[in-house]
Design a protein around this motif. Structure first.
Motif, mmCIF file in Angstrom:
data_model
loop_
_atom_site.group_PDB
_atom_site.id
_atom_site.type_symbol
_atom_site.label_atom_id
_atom_site.label_comp_id
_atom_site.label_asym_id
_atom_site.label_seq_id
_atom_site.Cartn_x
_atom_site.Cartn_y
_atom_site.Cartn_z
ATOM 1 N N GLU A 137 31.240 -9.483 -5.332
ATOM 2 C CA GLU A 137 31.999 -8.802 -6.384
ATOM 3 C C GLU A 137 33.198 -9.638 -6.807
ATOM 4 O O GLU A 137 33.687 -9.517 -7.921
ATOM 5 C CB GLU A 137 32.419 -7.397 -5.955
ATOM 6 C CG GLU A 137 33.377 -7.317 -4.807
ATOM 7 C CD GLU A 137 33.892 -5.884 -4.572
ATOM 8 O OE1 GLU A 137 34.512 -5.664 -3.535
ATOM 9 O OE2 GLU A 137 33.678 -4.999 -5.432
ATOM 10 N N SER A 143 35.921 -2.538 -5.292
ATOM 11 C CA SER A 143 35.515 -1.337 -6.029
ATOM 12 C C SER A 143 35.942 -0.067 -5.299
ATOM 13 O O SER A 143 36.197 0.968 -5.923
ATOM 14 C CB SER A 143 33.999 -1.340 -6.255
ATOM 15 O OG SER A 143 33.331 -1.539 -5.031
ATOM 16 N N ARG A 171 29.460 -9.719 -12.416
ATOM 17 C CA ARG A 171 28.738 -9.760 -13.688
ATOM 18 C C ARG A 171 28.770 -11.187 -14.225
ATOM 19 O O ARG A 171 29.580 -12.001 -13.792
ATOM 20 C CB ARG A 171 29.370 -8.800 -14.689
ATOM 21 C CG ARG A 171 30.680 -9.319 -15.247
ATOM 22 C CD ARG A 171 31.303 -8.359 -16.180
ATOM 23 N NE ARG A 171 31.763 -7.186 -15.449
ATOM 24 C CZ ARG A 171 32.107 -6.043 -16.032
ATOM 25 N NH1 ARG A 171 32.036 -5.923 -17.319
ATOM 26 N NH2 ARG A 171 32.540 -5.046 -15.313
ATOM 27 N N PRO A 218 40.166 -10.815 -15.886
ATOM 28 C CA PRO A 218 39.098 -9.869 -15.481
ATOM 29 C C PRO A 218 39.154 -9.581 -13.988
ATOM 30 O O PRO A 218 38.248 -9.937 -13.236
ATOM 31 C CB PRO A 218 37.821 -10.616 -15.876
ATOM 32 C CG PRO A 218 38.173 -12.060 -15.769
ATOM 33 C CD PRO A 218 39.624 -12.173 -16.140
ATOM 34 N N PHE A 219 40.206 -8.896 -13.575
ATOM 35 C CA PHE A 219 40.363 -8.582 -12.162
ATOM 36 C C PHE A 219 39.446 -7.427 -11.774
ATOM 37 O O PHE A 219 39.500 -6.340 -12.358
ATOM 38 C CB PHE A 219 41.814 -8.213 -11.846
ATOM 39 C CG PHE A 219 42.712 -9.408 -11.705
ATOM 40 C CD1 PHE A 219 42.353 -10.467 -10.887
ATOM 41 C CD2 PHE A 219 43.910 -9.475 -12.378
ATOM 42 C CE1 PHE A 219 43.185 -11.570 -10.750
ATOM 43 C CE2 PHE A 219 44.744 -10.574 -12.247
ATOM 44 C CZ PHE A 219 44.382 -11.624 -11.428
ATOM 45 N N ARG A 220 38.669 -7.676 -10.773
ATOM 46 C CA ARG A 220 37.681 -6.698 -10.329
ATOM 47 C C ARG A 220 38.337 -5.380 -9.912
ATOM 48 O O ARG A 220 37.825 -4.297 -10.190
ATOM 49 C CB ARG A 220 36.893 -7.293 -9.159
ATOM 50 C CG ARG A 220 35.908 -6.353 -8.501
ATOM 51 C CD ARG A 220 34.693 -6.138 -9.361
ATOM 52 N NE ARG A 220 33.711 -5.292 -8.690
ATOM 53 C CZ ARG A 220 32.613 -4.840 -9.261
ATOM 54 N NH1 ARG A 220 32.346 -5.161 -10.507
ATOM 55 N NH2 ARG A 220 31.768 -4.082 -8.604
ATOM 56 N N ASP A 232 36.538 -10.841 -11.154
ATOM 57 C CA ASP A 232 35.252 -10.156 -11.071
ATOM 58 C C ASP A 232 34.108 -11.155 -11.231
ATOM 59 O O ASP A 232 33.982 -11.806 -12.265
ATOM 60 C CB ASP A 232 35.174 -9.104 -12.179
ATOM 61 C CG ASP A 232 33.851 -8.373 -12.152
ATOM 62 O OD1 ASP A 232 33.331 -8.154 -11.039
ATOM 63 O OD2 ASP A 232 33.350 -8.014 -13.228
ATOM 64 N N LEU A 281 28.728 -0.924 -15.062
ATOM 65 C CA LEU A 281 29.835 -1.819 -15.385
ATOM 66 C C LEU A 281 30.429 -1.474 -16.732
ATOM 67 O O LEU A 281 31.648 -1.461 -16.915
ATOM 68 C CB LEU A 281 29.346 -3.267 -15.372
ATOM 69 C CG LEU A 281 28.926 -3.763 -13.987
ATOM 70 C CD1 LEU A 281 28.223 -5.108 -14.101
ATOM 71 C CD2 LEU A 281 30.144 -3.883 -13.093
ATOM 72 N N ASP A 295 34.170 -0.296 -17.206
ATOM 73 C CA ASP A 295 34.999 -1.046 -18.149
ATOM 74 C C ASP A 295 35.707 -0.089 -19.089
ATOM 75 O O ASP A 295 36.895 -0.188 -19.332
ATOM 76 C CB ASP A 295 34.119 -1.960 -19.009
ATOM 77 C CG ASP A 295 34.091 -3.359 -18.437
ATOM 78 O OD1 ASP A 295 34.648 -3.547 -17.350
ATOM 79 O OD2 ASP A 295 33.522 -4.224 -19.090
ATOM 80 N N HIS A 347 39.925 -11.337 -6.343
ATOM 81 C CA HIS A 347 40.641 -11.076 -7.592
ATOM 82 C C HIS A 347 39.670 -10.992 -8.780
ATOM 83 O O HIS A 347 39.426 -9.917 -9.313
ATOM 84 C CB HIS A 347 41.680 -12.158 -7.870
ATOM 85 C CG HIS A 347 42.598 -12.437 -6.729
ATOM 86 N ND1 HIS A 347 42.381 -13.450 -5.832
ATOM 87 C CD2 HIS A 347 43.739 -11.820 -6.316
ATOM 88 C CE1 HIS A 347 43.348 -13.460 -4.929
ATOM 89 N NE2 HIS A 347 44.186 -12.466 -5.196
ATOM 90 N N MET A 350 39.033 -2.881 -12.757
ATOM 91 C CA MET A 350 37.991 -2.450 -13.689
ATOM 92 C C MET A 350 37.609 -0.990 -13.535
ATOM 93 O O MET A 350 37.360 -0.299 -14.503
ATOM 94 C CB MET A 350 36.760 -3.328 -13.522
ATOM 95 C CG MET A 350 36.977 -4.692 -14.128
ATOM 96 S SD MET A 350 35.545 -5.724 -14.067
ATOM 97 C CE MET A 350 36.111 -7.053 -15.140
#
Lengths: 522, 181
Positions: free
Chosen positions: B160, A332, B170, A445-447, B167, A405, A409, B165, A450
Motif C-alpha cells: 500500500e 488504511s 494503485r 498522494p499520501f495513502r 500510495d 479506491l 478518493d 507515505h 485517502m
C-alpha cells in the motif's frame, strides 16, 4: 424495449396547435430534408434568429415533425401555447415568443424562442434534442452541409454509465461514471434529484443497492437517473475528470427555522468534536532514521501524545490516537479508525528525511488526487477511453478494487478545501511560533489521507536527516513548542468552522510538562 | 522417410520450436537465450531522473543499448537507474541495494516493476520516498511511451506504500512536480 416504449410514448402525445390568424400572412423561409426510418420528406424551416453560418441548424416546423414521429395533433384553438401531453401524464409546454419551455416539472431554456411563421410553429434544434431526443429516445442530428435533419429510432448506440453508491458516515455518495464526458443537467424537486442526459441514449450499469438512510430508491430511466430521497435530505453535485464522473453527495439538510423558533438543527452542525491524531509509522516500520539513530516512529508517538494532552486541556474536543504504543498499523487502518470514531479532523504526524542532509523545516500536506501534469492527464484520459481492462488482473477483483479506491478518493475529495485550510493554519502557526523555514503547504498522494472522510492533513515537523534539526527534535521544550503550534492551528480551524473567535477553552496557560520520550531520545 | 516427408518434419520442427521454448522457460531458464530469439538492439538516448540533495529530481541523459519490446526497454532503463547516476552530486533511487526483478507491460499500458530488495522496503521520510518512487515512475513513463501507468511491486507484492507515505496501492502516473527545472 425500453426505447421502443419511449418512442411509442410519443404516439400518445397530444399537441395543441393554435396559430393566430395574423401569423398566417407570413411564410416559411426554406426547407430541409427530414430523414426518418430510411425515408425522406421535406420539412419547412425558418432562419435562426441567432444567425451564424449557413451550416448552423435553422428552426424546424413542429407540425410535420410531430406527424412524422407519430405525434397526434389535437390542437387547442384560441391559444398560442402548445401542449404536448406525454403518455405518463406529464406535459411539454411551449409558447411562441418564449425561449422557456416546461418538460414535466422541469423548466428549460432554449437557445432561442419558438416562433410562428405562416402556418407553422418553428422550434429551434435544441428543442428537438431535448424533447424528441430526451423524451422520445430518438437520436437527433443535423447535417448542415446536406441540410438534413436526421432522426433515428435506436440508431445511436447507447452510452454506458456505471452507477455506484456508498454510505460513509453522514453522507451517501452516488457516482455516475462514463467513459467520456457527457452533457447532463441536474433537476431537483422536494423529494427527488435527477441526473438527466438530454438527447442521449444511456444504459445504466448498477451495482446492488444496499439499504440507505438517505436514498430511498434509485430509478434508471431512459435518459436519466432518478434518486428518491428521504425527508430532510439534500444533495450536492459536482463532476470530476479522468475518468468522467458525476458525483452526488447526499446528506441531511439543516431545516430552515423561523427566527423565533428554537434552533434545533435537523443535521449535525459543522464543528470539531472528535480529533484523531495519527503517530506515523510504528512497529516494524521505523520511518526515517536520523544520524543519531533517532527513529521517526518514536518521535511521532511522543509528539502525538503530547498534542493529545494539550488539546484535551485547551480545546473542547475528544482526542483519539490511532496507536498509543509501538505497533505496526496499516495505513488504511489509520483512516478507518478516524472514520469509525466519526472524527471531524484527522492529523497524521511525521518527521521527514532527505538524503541531502541540509534540508530542514516543516511542511504540511493535504491529499492530491488529480493527475499532476498534462501527459499524465492525457494518459489517464486515453486509459479511460480504452474499453479493455487489464487482462493480467481478475476483472471482478480489479473492478472492485478500483471502485473502492475511487470512493475512498471521493471521501477525502469532499474535504479538500477544508484540509487545505487546516494545512495553511498549521504552517502559519509553525512559522510564526517557531520561525521555522516555511516549506509551505503541499499536496501529495499520501495513502494515509485517502480514506479519511473528514478534513485530513499530514504534518512533517522537521527533517531527521538534518543533524541540527534532529538535535532540536530531541529537546523536550522544542517538542512542546511544536505541539503548541499544532494545537493553536487546530483551535483556529475549529473556531472558523464553528463561527466564533477562538476555540481555545481557557486562556493561555503555563505549558504542561512535556511527556517523557523513549529512552533513546533523551 | 522420403524427401517430401523430411521437408514436412523440418517445417513442423521449426514451427513448434518457439512453443517448446516458451513452455520450458519457467521450468528451466536457459543460461543464454538462443541468438535467433534475441531481439535486435540499438543505442538510443534516454533521460533518467535521479534524486538530488536539494529534494528534487534531476535529469541525466544516457545512451543505452536497448531492444524494441517496451518491457525489455523498460527493464534496461530501470536497471541503469537503479545502478545510480554518473553525476556524483546525484543519488540512486534507493540508498540500499535494490534490483529490478522484472518489468511486465499490460496491453492497457500499465507497467509492473517488480523491485527486489530486503524483506521489507527500507524506512525513509516522505521526501525521500517521493523522490524514490517518482524517479522510477518518471523515468519509465517518460522514456517508454507505451507505459502510461506504473505499478510498483516489492519482492512480487504490491504494497500500500513503500515507506509509509506515498500510495502505491494503485497505478502511478508521472509527475513533473519535483523535477528540477
Amino acid at each position: 424495449m425500453l426505447l421502443c416504449r419511449r418512442v411509442l410514448g410519443i404516439l400518445y402525445l397530444a399537441v395543441a396547435l393554435a396559430a393566430p390568424d395574423s401569423a398566417l400572412a407570413q411564410s416559411p423561409s426554406g426547407s430541409a430534408t427530414l430523414l426518418l426510418d430510411g425515408s425522406e420528406r421535406s420539412i419547412p424551416t425558418a432562419s435562426s434568429a441567432t444567425g451564424g453560418a449557413s451550416a448552423a441548424a435553422p428552426l424546424f416546423a413542429l407540425e410535420p415533425l410531430a406527424e412524422a414521429v407519430g405525434i397526434l395533433d389535437r390542437g387547442a384553438p384560441g391559444t398560442e401555447a402548445r401542449t404536448l401531453r406525454l403518455a405518463d401524464g406529464s406535459q411539454v409546454v411551449l409558447e411562441p415568443g418564449s425561449a422557456t419551455i416546461t418538460v414535466g416539472a422541469e423548466i428549460l431554456t432554449l437557445s432561442e424562442p419558438a416562433r410562428v411563421e405562416g402556418a407553422h410553429l418553428f422550434v429551434p434544434f435544441d428543442f428537438l434534442q431535448r424533447v424528441l431526443g430526451e423524451v422520445g429516445g430518438l437520436a437527433v442530428r443535423w447535417d448542415g452541409v446536406k441540410q438534413q435533419l436526421v432522426l433515428e429510432r435506436g440508431g445511436a448506440a447507447p452510452r454506458s454509465i456505471r452507477v455506484e453508491q456508498v454510505s460513509l458516515q453522514d453522507t451517501t455518495t452516488v457516482v455516475l461514471e462514463a467513459a467520456e464526458p457527457m452533457p447532463y443537467r441536474i433537476v431537483r424537486s422536494a423529494s427527488t434529484i435527477e441526473i438527466v442526459f438530454p438527447a442521449q441514449r444511456v444504459v445504466f450499469e448498477r451495482s446492488p443497492v444496499l439499504d440507505d438512510p438517505r436514498v430511498v430508491r434509485i430509478e434508471a430511466l431512459a435518459d436519466r437517473l432518478r434518486l428518491l430521497l428521504a425527508p430532510s435530505v439534500g444533495a450536492d453535485d459536482y463532476s470530476l475528470k479522468d475518468p468522467f464522473r458525476i458525483v452526488l453527495d447526499v446528506h441531511a439538510v439543516v431545516a430552515a427555522t423561523e427566527p423565533t423558533a428554537p434552533a434545533v438543527p435537523a443535521a449535525r452542525r459543522p464543528g470539531v468534536r472528535t480529533i484523531v491524531l495519527d503517530p506515523g509509522h510504528g512497529g516494524t516500520e521505523t520511518g526515517a532514521i536520523g544520524s543519531r539513530a533517532t527513529q521517526e516512529k518514536d518521535l511521532t508517538l511522543g509528539l502525538a501524545q503530547l498534542v493529545k494532552s494539550k488539546l484535551e486541556s485547551r480545546v473542547a474536543a475528544r482526542v483519539v490516537l490511532t496507536r498509543s504504543e509501538d505497533q505496526t498499523l496499516a495505513l488504511s487502518d489509520r483512516s478507518s479508525i478516524a472514520n469509525q470514531y466519526k472524527a471531524d479532523l484527522f492529523v497524521s504526524i511525521h518527521l521527514n528525511s532527505s538524503r541531502g542532509s541540509t534540508a530542514f523545516g516543516a511542511e504540511t500536506y493535504f491529499l492530491s488526487v488529480q493527475a499532476s501534469d498534462e501527459r499524465a492527464a492525457a494518459a489517464a484520459a486515453a486509459e479511460n477511453a480504452s474499453p479493455a481492462r487489464d487482462p493480467n488482473a481478475g476483472p471482478a477483483d480489479e473492478a472492485a478494487a478500483e471502485l473502492e479506491l475511487l470512493l475512498w478518493d471521493l471521501a477525502q475529495t469532499r474535504h479538500l478545501a477544508r484540509s487545505q485550510r487546516l494545512a495553511s493554519l498549521i504552517q502559519e502557526e509553525l512559522n510564526t511560533a517557531l520561525g521555522l523555514r516555511d516549506r509551505g503547504v503541499k499536496q501529495a498522494p499520501f495513502r494515509v489521507l485517502m480514506g479519511a472522510a473528514m478534513p485530513a492533513v499530514l504534518v512533517e515537523f522537521g527533517f531527521l536527516s538534518n543533524p541540527d534539526e534532529e538535535a532540536r527534535l530531541a529537546d523536550a521544550t522544542y517538542r512542546g513548542q511544536l505541539a503548541d503550534a499544532l494545537v493553536a492551528a487546530i483551535a483556529r480551524f475549529k473556531a472558523e468552522l464553528e463561527g466564533h473567535a477562538s476555540a481555545l477553552a481557557p486562556p493561555p496557560e503555563p505549558m504542561p510538562a512535556p511527556q517523557p520520550l523513549p529512552e533513546d531520545l533523551r | 522417410m522420403n524427401a517430401q516427408g523430411s521437408r514436412r518434419a523440418l517445417v513442423l520442427l521449426l514451427a513448434l520450436a518457439p512453443f517448446g521454448f516458451w513452455s520450458c522457460r519457467d521450468a528451466e531458464k536457459p543460461a543464454a537465450e538462443p541468438a535467433a530469439l534475441t531481439a535486435p538492439t540499438r543505442e538510443l538516448p534516454f533521460t533518467l531522473y535521479f534524486p538530488g540533495p536539494d529534494g528534487l529530481l534531476h535529469a541525466e541523459t544516457r545512451t543505452l543499448e536497448v531492444s524494441d519490446p517496451p518491457a525489455a526497454r523498460a527493464e534496461r532503463i530501470i536497471a541503469a537507474l537503479l545502478a545510480g547516476p554518473e553525476d556524483g552530486a546525484l543519488l540512486p533511487p534507493f540508498a540500499d541495494k535494490v534490483e529490478l526483478g522484472a518489468a511486465t507491460l499490460s496491453p492497457t499500458g500499465t507497467i509492473y516493476l517488480d523491485l527486489r530488495g530486503s524483506p521489507n522496503p527500507p524506512g525513509m521520510g516522505s521526501t525521500d520516498e517521493f523522490l524514490t518512487i517518482y524517479s522510477l515512475v518518471d523515468t519509465v513513463a517518460w522514456n517508454v511511451p507505451e507505459a502510461r501507468r506504473v505499478v510498483l511491486l516489492w519482492n512480487g507484492v504490491q504494497p500500500e506504500s513503500l515507506a509509509g507515505h506515498i500510495d502505491t496501492a494503485r497505478p502511478l502516473t508521472p509527475s513533473k512536480e519535483r523535477v528540477a527545472p
